[in-house]
Design an enzyme around this catalytic site. Structure first.
Site, PDB file in Angstrom:
ATOM      1  N   ALA A   1      31.427  38.621  40.363  1.00 17.14           N
ATOM      2  CA  ALA A   1      31.953  37.425  40.039  1.00 17.14           C
ATOM      3  C   ALA A   1      33.292  37.319  39.204  1.00 17.14           C
ATOM      4  CB  ALA A   1      30.960  36.325  39.674  1.00 17.14           C
TER       5      ALA A   1
ATOM      6  N   ALA B   1      33.395  43.735  45.044  1.00 14.63           N
ATOM      7  CA  ALA B   1      34.766  43.608  44.112  1.00 14.63           C
ATOM      8  C   ALA B   1      33.938  43.676  42.560  1.00 14.63           C
ATOM      9  CB  ALA B   1      35.356  42.268  44.132  1.00 14.63           C
TER      10      ALA B   1
ATOM     11  N   GLY C   1      35.154  45.821  40.097  1.00 16.35           N
ATOM     12  CA  GLY C   1      36.231  46.225  39.285  1.00 16.35           C
ATOM     13  C   GLY C   1      36.967  47.505  40.066  1.00 16.35           C
TER      14      GLY C   1
ATOM     15  N   HIS D   1      57.682  13.098  30.389  1.00 18.61           N
ATOM     16  CA  HIS D   1      56.625  12.240  31.052  1.00 18.61           C
ATOM     17  C   HIS D   1      56.990  11.822  32.099  1.00 18.61           C
ATOM     18  CE1 HIS D   1      53.111   9.492  30.912  1.00 18.61           C
ATOM     19  NE2 HIS D   1      54.040   8.724  31.333  1.00 18.61           N
TER      20      HIS D   1
HETATM   21  P1  NAD Z   1      36.629  42.501  37.644  1.00 18.68           P
HETATM   22  O1  NAD Z   1      36.435  43.270  36.552  1.00 18.68           O
HETATM   23  O2  NAD Z   1      37.563  41.355  37.531  1.00 18.68           O
HETATM   24  O3  NAD Z   1      35.367  41.724  37.945  1.00 18.68           O
HETATM   25  C1  NAD Z   1      34.075  42.536  38.378  1.00 18.68           C
HETATM   26  C2  NAD Z   1      32.832  41.723  38.154  1.00 18.68           C
HETATM   27  O4  NAD Z   1      31.860  42.568  38.771  1.00 18.68           O
HETATM   28  C3  NAD Z   1      32.355  41.652  36.645  1.00 18.68           C
HETATM   29  O5  NAD Z   1      32.224  40.339  36.378  1.00 18.68           O
HETATM   30  C4  NAD Z   1      31.132  42.547  36.657  1.00 18.68           C
HETATM   31  O6  NAD Z   1      30.342  42.223  35.705  1.00 18.68           O
HETATM   32  C5  NAD Z   1      30.729  42.540  37.842  1.00 18.68           C
HETATM   33  N1  NAD Z   1      29.948  43.647  38.223  1.00 18.68           N
HETATM   34  C6  NAD Z   1      30.345  45.104  38.107  1.00 18.68           C
HETATM   35  N2  NAD Z   1      29.048  45.976  38.543  1.00 18.68           N
HETATM   36  C7  NAD Z   1      28.375  45.035  39.405  1.00 18.68           C
HETATM   37  C8  NAD Z   1      27.241  45.169  40.090  1.00 18.68           C
HETATM   38  N3  NAD Z   1      26.761  46.415  40.205  1.00 18.68           N
HETATM   39  N4  NAD Z   1      26.795  44.193  40.876  1.00 18.68           N
HETATM   40  C9  NAD Z   1      27.141  42.857  40.476  1.00 18.68           C
HETATM   41  N5  NAD Z   1      28.178  42.675  39.635  1.00 18.68           N
HETATM   42  C10 NAD Z   1      28.852  43.735  39.195  1.00 18.68           C
HETATM   43  O7  NAD Z   1      37.181  43.369  38.794  1.00 18.68           O
HETATM   44  P2  NAD Z   1      37.880  42.840  40.195  1.00 18.68           P
HETATM   45  O8  NAD Z   1      37.457  41.510  40.590  1.00 18.68           O
HETATM   46  O9  NAD Z   1      37.195  44.025  41.054  1.00 18.68           O
HETATM   47  O10 NAD Z   1      39.225  42.904  39.922  1.00 18.68           O
HETATM   48  C11 NAD Z   1      39.667  44.200  39.452  1.00 18.68           C
HETATM   49  C12 NAD Z   1      40.820  43.902  38.683  1.00 18.68           C
HETATM   50  O11 NAD Z   1      42.084  43.614  39.343  1.00 18.68           O
HETATM   51  C13 NAD Z   1      40.690  42.694  37.892  1.00 18.68           C
HETATM   52  O12 NAD Z   1      40.111  43.058  36.548  1.00 18.68           O
HETATM   53  C14 NAD Z   1      42.100  42.522  37.542  1.00 18.68           C
HETATM   54  O13 NAD Z   1      42.589  43.475  36.536  1.00 18.68           O
HETATM   55  C15 NAD Z   1      43.007  42.629  38.858  1.00 18.68           C
HETATM   56  N6  NAD Z   1      43.211  41.558  39.572  1.00 18.68           N
HETATM   57  C16 NAD Z   1      43.943  40.598  38.950  1.00 18.68           C
HETATM   58  C17 NAD Z   1      44.244  39.378  39.615  1.00 18.68           C
HETATM   59  C18 NAD Z   1      44.824  38.448  39.023  1.00 18.68           C
HETATM   60  O14 NAD Z   1      45.672  38.663  38.131  1.00 18.68           O
HETATM   61  N7  NAD Z   1      45.121  37.140  39.533  1.00 18.68           N
HETATM   62  C19 NAD Z   1      43.458  39.282  40.951  1.00 18.68           C
HETATM   63  C20 NAD Z   1      42.640  40.209  41.359  1.00 18.68           C
HETATM   64  C21 NAD Z   1      42.373  41.224  40.811  1.00 18.68           C
END
Ligand code: NAD
Ligand code: FAD
Length: 474
Positions: free
Chosen positions: A189, A276, A278, A451
């Site tokens: 998430a 997703a 990380g 405003h």
């Molecule tokens: P993220 O780090 O944002 O989220 C990954 C989530 O997965 C975390 O909450 C983590 O606790 C959880 N997680 C990790 N291992 C797990 C497992 N085995 N089971 C269940 N949950 C688990 O990573 P992301 O969503 O893959 O995105 C990667 C990166 O890409 C982001 O951190 C950001 O830097 C970049 N990104 C940025 C934007 C934006 O700026 N709007 C949008 C998309 C991606």
């Protein structure tokens, strides 16, 4: 050896292509080496961000928001449409056109700035030479006084839920579904899980997100995360916290998941699974063994505060190095390194990189959270104001969320600003500017805001730090 340059950049994502353009603007003879292949099988500049990240995800978020408004919100304006439908090939095709416009735009910018573009996999050799391996296996070597490594990042793969591109997908796969999956499972998430989960939820998918941590959106301020979680629950996004996936098996056209939480093991069957969890810095095949460039325990290229690797003339920027994995952070590092190479001052303030999550409501922040300040023992005061009390937000039917400002208890200097609500992707920049100028909450409170405008919520939150917000009881 064929060519010698002042600067070679490996990787044409938002870090690398911006570095190259800035270097060329400064009169440096610049080349870029990039290996990304677009959907048409040809070279596509712009890296993850333009091809399979920021830009395509925002295109789908916008289209799906229009559809959601039509099916859920327009009726309250007195606008109705019979039997609204979404055509997925058109929906995805529009996104592809936008991607092509922007990746082609980078190509035009390279031509206009006389940046030489090489298509292939670049490998740094000792002595600032770069070996380029083309798609057909042919090799050539070029050299430069300075090499900037901007190889970006790739999704982390779970060993028990390997990407197959069809049923178990990464971000690229989830941007290209050919139908709305009836049931979509998402592991993580985080930013991608919430953004792409929202896209398909708005089009009708039954979305379940499985998150390992016990707390929702732990990177954000707790008040903002709580308000966002409430809205996502209302939208019908199911988020299972403290839940760990242990198995994902493709059976026919379904993915059978097993995850466990405090209540034990659970089974879930979905049509598509987006993983997703990380991203990791991508340095596979980037460095010959004797370059002297170091990699840290998380696989990132080691750099100092100026993005220098410690090896003469070798720099690294963007997702491949420490700091947030965000396009704008990488681009600013690209500018800073090009300017340092040209003998100018160059610096990026990593403490004030804004974050935006483009869900509905949007989420944004800059600076410290309340928890971080508590842990650091910094005395602080806070003020917050809800969008529900803002005329413009209510007129837009978007009166949800809040702005929260955290200021130092004694000096009043703004230490963090956290937002959830309409268009906070834009509103956050008022806070970034104020904080870059070392502003106080009093500074924001004394600035005239138009405003009716959404930014009045920022103004009122600043007033609330001193318990003198006008449109709520303090
Ligand atoms: P993220 O780090 O944002 O989220 C990954 C989530 O997965 C975390 O909450 C983590 O606790 C959880 N997680 C990790 N291992 C797990 C497992 N085995 N089971 C269940 N949950 C688990 O990573 P992301 O969503 O893959 O995105 C990667 C990166 O890409 C982001 O951190 C950001 O830097 C970049 N990104 C940025 C934007 C934006 O700026 N709007 C949008 C998309 C991606
Ligand atoms: P990348 O964009 O990954 O580019 C690296 C490039 O280098 C790629 O083209 C790669 O093929 C190439 N390459 C790698 N190794 C070599 C080699 N050896 N030789 C030649 N070429 C090589 N960030 C935001 O700020 N806002 C957002 O809204 C946002 N949304 C996102 C949505 C999604 C779905 C994803 C996945 C990411 C999103 N991000 C967002 C993160 C953003 O995409 C990255 O932070 C950004 O792309 C990093 O830029 P970069 O230049 O460091 O690397």
């Amino acid at each position: 050896m064929s060519d010698t340059f002042d600067v070679i950049v490996i990787g044409a994502g938002p870090a690398g292509y911006v570095a190259a353009i800035r270097a060329a603007q400064l009169g440096l003879k610049t080349a870029v080496v990039d290996a990304f292949v677009g959907k048409d099988g040809k070279q596509a500049l712009g890296g993850t961000c333009l091809n399979i990240g920021c830009i395509p995800s925002k295109a789908l978020l916008d289209s799906s928001k229009q559809f959601h408004n039509l099916t859920h919100n327009f009726a309250s304006h007195g606008i109705t449409a019979e039997n609204p439908k979404i055509d997925i090939p058109t929906f995805v095709g529009r996104k592809d056109k936008i991607v092509k416009q922007f990746t082609g735009g980078v190509s035009l910018l390279f031509k206009a700035n006389k940046v030489t573009s090489f298509f292939g996999k670049g490998k740094l050799l000792k002595g600032n030479q770069v070996e380029i391996t083309g798609n057909d296996g042919t090799k050539q070597t070029i050299a430069a006084t300075n090499v900037i490594l901007a190889s970006g990042s790739v999704p982390i793969e779970l060993p028990f839920a390997k990407f197959d591109g069809k049923h178990i997908v990464d971000n690229a796969g989830a941007l290209d579904f050919t139908d709305v999956p009836k049931r979509l499972g998402v592991i993580g998430a985080g930013v991608i899980g919430l953004e792409l989960g929202s896209v398909w939820k708005r089009l009708g998918s039954d979305v379940t997100i499985i998150e390992a941590l016990p707390e929702f959106l732990a990177v954000a301020d707790a008040d903002v995360a709580k308000a966002a979680a409430r809205e996502f629950a209302k939208q019908g996004l199911t988020i299972k916290l403290n839940a760990k996936l242990s198995k994902a098996e493709v059976k026919g056209d379904e993915v059978h998941l097993t995850y466990n939480d405090k209540d034990g093991d659970h089974n879930l069957v979905v049509d598509k699974l987006l993983v997703a969890v990380g991203r990791r810095a991508y340095t596979d095949g980037l460095l010959a063994a004797d370059t002297g460039v170091k990699i840290d325990e998380r696989g990132r290229i080691v750099v100092d505060e100026h993005c220098h690797t410690g090896v003469d003339g070798v720099w690294a920027i963007g997702d491949a190095v420490r700091g947030p994995m965000l396009a704008h952070k990488g681009s600013e590092e690209g500018v800073a390194v090009a300017e340092l190479i040209a003998g100018k001052p160059g610096h990026v303030n990593l403490d004030l990189v804004p974050w935006v999550i483009y869900t509905e409501p949007e989420i944004s922040w800059v600076g410290k959270t309340e928890k971080q300040l508590k842990d650091e023992g910094v005395p602080y005061k806070t003020g917050s104001f809800p969008f529900a009390a803002n005329g413009r937000a209510v007129a837009m039917n978007e009166g949800v969320g809040l702005v929260k400002i955290i200021a130092h208890a004694e000096t009043d200097r703004i230490l963090g600003v956290h937002m959830v609500g309409p268009v906070v992707s834009e509103l956050i920049h008022e806070a970034v500017v104020a904080m870059e100028f070392k502003g106080s909450s009093e500074d924001l409170a004394r600035i005239v805001h138009a405003h009716p405008a959404l930014s009045e919520v920022v103004h009122e939150a600043a007033l609330a730090v001193d318990k003198r917000a006008i449109h709520k009881s303090n």
